[in-house]
Write a protein that holds these residues in place. Structure first.
Motif, PDB file in Angstrom:
ATOM      1  N   THR A  50       0.845  -1.181   0.000  1.00 19.49           N
ATOM      2  CA  THR A  50       0.000   0.000   0.000  1.00 19.49           C
ATOM      3  C   THR A  50       0.883   1.235   0.000  1.00 19.49           C
ATOM      4  N   SER A  51       0.375   2.295  -0.561  1.00 16.64           N
ATOM      5  CA  SER A  51       1.148   3.533  -0.651  1.00 16.64           C
ATOM      6  C   SER A  51       0.441   4.640   0.115  1.00 16.64           C
ATOM      7  N   ALA A  52       1.042   5.801   0.122  1.00 17.71           N
ATOM      8  CA  ALA A  52       0.461   6.941   0.826  1.00 17.71           C
ATOM      9  C   ALA A  52      -0.876   7.338   0.195  1.00 17.71           C
ATOM     10  N   GLY A  53      -0.977   7.239  -1.119  1.00 14.38           N
ATOM     11  CA  GLY A  53      -2.228   7.556  -1.801  1.00 14.38           C
ATOM     12  C   GLY A  53      -3.342   6.607  -1.388  1.00 14.38           C
ATOM     13  N   ASP A  54      -3.024   5.324  -1.248  1.00 12.91           N
ATOM     14  CA  ASP A  54      -4.009   4.343  -0.803  1.00 12.91           C
ATOM     15  C   ASP A  54      -4.473   4.649   0.617  1.00 12.91           C
ATOM     16  N   ALA A  55      -3.535   5.021   1.474  1.00 14.09           N
ATOM     17  CA  ALA A  55      -3.886   5.347   2.855  1.00 14.09           C
ATOM     18  C   ALA A  55      -4.798   6.557   2.905  1.00 14.09           C
ATOM     19  N   ASN A  56      -4.548   7.544   2.051  1.00 13.29           N
ATOM     20  CA  ASN A  56      -5.415   8.729   2.006  1.00 13.29           C
ATOM     21  C   ASN A  56      -6.810   8.384   1.487  1.00 13.29           C
ATOM     22  N   LYS A  57      -6.904   7.497   0.507  1.00 14.25           N
ATOM     23  CA  LYS A  57      -8.212   7.076  -0.014  1.00 14.25           C
ATOM     24  C   LYS A  57      -9.027   6.359   1.066  1.00 14.25           C
ATOM     25  N   VAL A  58      -8.373   5.503   1.850  1.00 14.12           N
ATOM     26  CA  VAL A  58      -9.059   4.803   2.924  1.00 14.12           C
ATOM     27  C   VAL A  58      -9.530   5.795   3.977  1.00 14.12           C
ATOM     28  N   ALA A  59      -8.682   6.756   4.318  1.00 19.64           N
ATOM     29  CA  ALA A  59      -9.061   7.757   5.321  1.00 19.64           C
ATOM     30  C   ALA A  59     -10.239   8.597   4.822  1.00 19.64           C
ATOM     31  N   ASP A  60     -10.241   8.947   3.557  1.00 19.51           N
ATOM     32  CA  ASP A  60     -11.370   9.706   2.998  1.00 19.51           C
ATOM     33  C   ASP A  60     -12.647   8.881   2.993  1.00 19.51           C
ATOM     34  N   ALA A  61     -12.520   7.579   2.668  1.00 22.31           N
ATOM     35  CA  ALA A  61     -13.695   6.712   2.633  1.00 22.31           C
ATOM     36  C   ALA A  61     -14.284   6.532   4.028  1.00 22.31           C
ATOM     37  N   LEU A  62     -13.444   6.532   5.044  1.00 24.44           N
ATOM     38  CA  LEU A  62     -13.933   6.372   6.421  1.00 24.44           C
ATOM     39  C   LEU A  62     -14.431   7.694   7.020  1.00 24.44           C
ATOM     40  N   GLY A  63     -14.188   8.771   6.306  1.00 25.19           N
ATOM     41  CA  GLY A  63     -14.673  10.072   6.775  1.00 25.19           C
ATOM     42  C   GLY A  63     -13.743  10.716   7.795  1.00 25.19           C
ATOM     43  N   ASN A  64     -12.481  10.356   7.801  1.00 23.94           N
ATOM     44  CA  ASN A  64     -11.510  10.965   8.734  1.00 23.94           C
ATOM     45  C   ASN A  64     -10.881  12.170   8.127  1.00 23.94           C
TER      46      ASN A  64
END
Length: 64
Positions: A50-64
């Motif tokens: 996983t990369s930093a972009g993937d981590a940001n997408k997950v955080a956006d999807a969770l509403g953080n």
């Protein structure tokens, strides 16, 4: 551990100052040995791929 006896260090004011300076120097050297961050995103790729972009997408999807 200490190259000289502590009782002999504090018999002289100058020797005590040199001893204290050595302790401060050691503490500064030990604590300052980590390189400082230059800013930016500190998230790096992990072994799972996983990369930093993937981590940001997950955080956006969770509403953080």
């Amino acid at each position: 551990m200490v190259p000289m006896r502590l009782s002999s260090v504090f018999k002289s004011r100058w020797m005590a100052l040199i001893w204290a300076a050595g302790i401060i120097w050691f503490a500064y050297d030990f604590a300052g040995s980590e390189p400082q961050d230059q800013g930016g995103n500190n998230v790096t790729a992990d072994p799972a791929g996983t990369s930093a972009g993937d981590a940001n997408k997950v955080a956006d999807a969770l509403g953080n």
